[in-house]
Design an enzyme around this catalytic site. Structure first.
Site, mmCIF file in Angstrom:
data_model
loop_
_atom_site.group_PDB
_atom_site.id
_atom_site.type_symbol
_atom_site.label_atom_id
_atom_site.label_comp_id
_atom_site.label_asym_id
_atom_site.label_seq_id
_atom_site.Cartn_x
_atom_site.Cartn_y
_atom_site.Cartn_z
ATOM 1 N N GLY A 243 43.809 35.500 40.878
ATOM 2 C CA GLY A 243 42.623 35.686 41.072
ATOM 3 C C GLY A 243 41.661 34.042 41.216
ATOM 4 N N SER A 244 40.594 33.935 41.028
ATOM 5 C CA SER A 244 39.942 32.629 41.213
ATOM 6 C C SER A 244 39.771 31.640 40.136
ATOM 7 C CB SER A 244 38.611 33.065 41.845
ATOM 8 O OG SER A 244 37.735 33.420 41.199
ATOM 9 N N THR A 245 39.881 30.898 40.352
ATOM 10 C CA THR A 245 39.400 29.662 38.874
ATOM 11 C C THR A 245 38.392 30.407 38.666
ATOM 12 O OG1 THR A 245 41.208 28.089 40.034
ATOM 13 C CG2 THR A 245 39.637 27.723 38.224
ATOM 14 N N GLY A 248 39.192 32.980 36.026
ATOM 15 C CA GLY A 248 40.150 32.809 35.871
ATOM 16 C C GLY A 248 39.591 32.256 33.993
ATOM 17 N N CYS A 299 47.143 31.457 47.842
ATOM 18 C CA CYS A 299 46.406 30.522 46.640
ATOM 19 C C CYS A 299 47.037 29.119 47.129
ATOM 20 C CB CYS A 299 46.582 31.333 45.171
ATOM 21 S SG CYS A 299 48.116 31.582 44.640
ATOM 22 N N GLU A 401 38.512 24.838 48.274
ATOM 23 C CA GLU A 401 39.280 25.934 48.290
ATOM 24 C C GLU A 401 38.664 27.031 49.346
ATOM 25 O OE1 GLU A 401 41.234 29.557 45.276
ATOM 26 O OE2 GLU A 401 42.921 29.336 46.411
HETATM 27 P P1 ADP Z 1 37.724 36.689 44.401
HETATM 28 O O1 ADP Z 1 36.897 35.919 44.375
HETATM 29 O O2 ADP Z 1 38.748 36.286 45.665
HETATM 30 O O3 ADP Z 1 37.409 37.900 44.727
HETATM 31 P P2 ADP Z 1 38.299 37.062 41.811
HETATM 32 O O4 ADP Z 1 38.924 36.385 40.827
HETATM 33 O O5 ADP Z 1 36.916 37.632 41.458
HETATM 34 O O6 ADP Z 1 38.656 36.818 43.008
HETATM 35 O O7 ADP Z 1 39.481 39.090 41.548
HETATM 36 C C1 ADP Z 1 40.187 38.811 40.675
HETATM 37 C C2 ADP Z 1 40.245 39.852 39.849
HETATM 38 O O8 ADP Z 1 39.298 39.695 38.805
HETATM 39 C C3 ADP Z 1 39.360 41.021 40.887
HETATM 40 O O9 ADP Z 1 40.582 42.453 40.449
HETATM 41 C C4 ADP Z 1 38.746 41.703 40.416
HETATM 42 O O10 ADP Z 1 37.955 42.960 39.851
HETATM 43 C C5 ADP Z 1 38.644 40.456 39.168
HETATM 44 N N1 ADP Z 1 37.028 40.621 37.927
HETATM 45 C C6 ADP Z 1 36.140 39.771 39.096
HETATM 46 N N2 ADP Z 1 35.193 39.229 37.795
HETATM 47 C C7 ADP Z 1 36.199 39.785 36.656
HETATM 48 C C8 ADP Z 1 35.345 39.593 35.526
HETATM 49 N N3 ADP Z 1 34.337 39.016 35.160
HETATM 50 N N4 ADP Z 1 36.034 39.640 34.266
HETATM 51 C C9 ADP Z 1 37.648 40.314 34.864
HETATM 52 N N5 ADP Z 1 37.645 40.639 35.830
HETATM 53 C C10 ADP Z 1 37.490 40.473 37.035
#
Ligand code: ADP
Length: 501
Positions: A243-245, A248, A299, A401
């Site tokens: 997912g996003s940095t 992460g 990505c 990004e």
């Molecule tokens: P985008 O911004 O591209 O939607 P995210 O990084 O937010 O990507 O999402 C990728 C995954 O991480 C999704 O399954 C989302 O539900 C999950 N996610 C988002 N926020 C959190 C968090 N605080 N803790 C754990 N997982 C999360």
């Protein structure tokens, strides 16, 4: 009235199936304890496709208990037995490929014929590949001391929490599930709240393939509740995330509560370099693949293009003509369309705001630069493939990004200068180099800060080859043998052969 645990769906292409809405725990679909749900929206119409139950902390606890119980017997199977389960799953999925591809397209906005079908074919291949690895996991004998037998065993971590994004819902699940299971782990996978439907159908196939209850658990849920609970849970031994940095970083913090092993596959702003000696026709075609595929929601997208000043305008003219001719837009079930809608209103709005920023920053719009309002497309989240030119290093569209079909092009004069541009980012996922000079190609490949380099190509991905980034693009690798190794840890065993002190 509460949401039923399953309901009948007819897809726009006439295919019918039963949509599951529950949390998949212990091979059963169950309602969330709170009764809360979330919605999947059709990206080409903005209409609700379906609703599913959303897991929260208490549901994660139940899934962890189920997985911990299942791990006791799953880890005792032979590699051949585990491999057979994976093979069986791959075979069942291959039989259902047509339907699963259509659900994936409907849920995510991927065009079916030109995009989603590939994801499911590749998912089958990934499961077969790791099925083959399950009986080839080997430790070592370390032959230092003749009086001691020292050996290592590559053991599974135990319960793996896996958190996936919406841009390749099923394929990202496959990259995580297959190596984890092959290595003897059990899994709790959380799908993205934006694309929950296809993976719930996949859950039914794990049951059909005979996986023991609790081995694979699949939760729909929001990041801030379900994702957070999973990443921080003390009953989870490893967390893998794509997912996003920004997210992460949060996951890594949450995982530190019990020192979980962590692999992260995060964002990127990958450069594509076109030297003066490049094969221009090839550079144009790959540059388009690198940024327009999957609506730019990749990505590894090569979202910054640096072109040598001597061929700058020529490249831009050819590139823009090619994008306009080949990257046609349409709904998911339009077989001719390559570029579908963006996944959600939020992503659509974010991309349009970056387009606005680019214009205000003074970049030149070569093509696109707006929402697609043609006919039926006006209802969906369609953005025209967009090429910006004349960008400068400080512009936000060069550094941030965008995650859409928007590319920033600029010029360079020397190899040293372009390597500096390529590395000016906090990210380090991929990098493309177009040149006919083999020595320069390899030395640039060494100098760019990236986990993956494509020479005279862009965005190659092959499940035999490791995938991942450096810097703030991630930690660890997926795919290939490297990907498998992130799902085992070495145990060292000493045997006193002399039998005395
Ligand atoms: P985008 O911004 O591209 O939607 P995210 O990084 O937010 O990507 O999402 C990728 C995954 O991480 C999704 O399954 C989302 O539900 C999950 N996610 C988002 N926020 C959190 C968090 N605080 N803790 C754990 N997982 C999360």
């Amino acid at each position: 009235m509460s949401l039923p645990l399953e309901y009948e769906v007819t897809l726009p292409n006439g295919k019918k199936f039963t949509q599951q809405s529950g949390l998949f725990i212990n091979n059963e679909f169950v309602k969330s304890k709170s009764g809360k749900t979330l919605e999947s929206i059709n990206p080409s119409t903005g209409v609700v496709n379906g609703e599913v139950y959303a897991a929260e902390d208490a549901d994660v606890d139940v899934a962890v208990d189920a997985a911990r119980a299942a791990f006791k017997s799953w880890k005792k199977l032979t590699g051949v037995e585990r491999g057979n389960y994976l093979f069986k799953f791959a075979e069942i999925l291959a039989e259902e490929q047509e339907l699963v591809s259509a659900i994936e397209a409907w849920d995510s906005g991927k065009t079916l014929a030109q995009n989603a079908v590939y994801d499911i074919e590749e998912t089958v291949a990934v499961f077969k590949y790791y099925a083959g690895w399950a009986d080839k996991i080997q430790g070592r004998v370390i032959q230092n001391n003749p009086k001691t037998l020292a050996y290592t065993v590559h053991e599974p971590y135990g319960v793996c929490g896996q958190i996936i994004p919406w841009n390749y819902p099923i394929l990202m699940a496959a990259w995580k599930l297959a190596p984890a299971l092959a290595a003897g782990n059990v899994v709790i996978l959380k799908s993205s709240e934006i694309t929950p439907l296809s993976i719930l159908y996949l859950a039914t196939l794990f049951k059909k393939a005979g996986f023991p209850p609790g081995t694979v658990n699949i939760l729909s849920g929001f990041g801030a509740t379900c994702g957070k609970a999973l990443a921080g849970h003390h009953g989870v031994d490893k967390v893998a995330f794509t997912g996003s940095t920004a997210t992460g970083k949060v996951i890594q913090q949450l995982a530190s509560s019990n020192l979980k092993a962590v692999t992260l596959e995060c964002g990127g702003k990958s450069p594509l370099i076109v030297r003066a000696d490049a094969d221009l026709d090839q550079a144009v075609k790959w540059a388009a693949v690198g940024i327009m595929s999957n609506q730019g929601q990749v990505c590894t997208s090569t979202s910054r293009i640096y072109i040598h000043e001597s061929i700058y305008e020529e490249f831009l003219t050819l590139f823009s003509a090619h994008v306009k001719e080949v990257y046609t837009q349409g709904g998911m079930f339009n077989d001719e369309a390559i570029v579908g809608p963006q996944v959600s209103q939020m992503q659509h709005d974010k991309i349009l705001s970056y387009i606005d920023i680019g214009k205000k920053e003074g970049a030149r719009v070569v093509t696109g630069g707006e929402k697609n309002e043609e006919g039926e497309l006006a209802k969906g989240y369609f953005i025209k493939p967009t090429i910006f030119a004349d960008v400068t290093p400080k512009m936000r569209i060069v550094n941030e990004e965008i995650f859409g079909p928007v590319v920033a092009c600029g010029k360079f004069s020397t190899d040293e200068e372009v390597v500096e541009y390529a590395n000016q980012t906090e990210y380090g996922l991929g990098a493309s180099i177009f040149t006919r000079d083999i020595a320069v190609a390899h030395s640039m490949a060494a100098d760019v800060e990236a986990g993956m380099v494509w020479i005279n190509s862009s965005n190659d991905s092959d499940h035999h080859v490791p995938f991942g980034g450096v810097k703030m693009s991630g930690i660890g690798r997926e795919l290939g043998e490297y990907g498998l190794s992130t799902y085992t840890q070495a145990k060292a065993v000493f045997v006193n052969l002399a039998n005395k002190l």
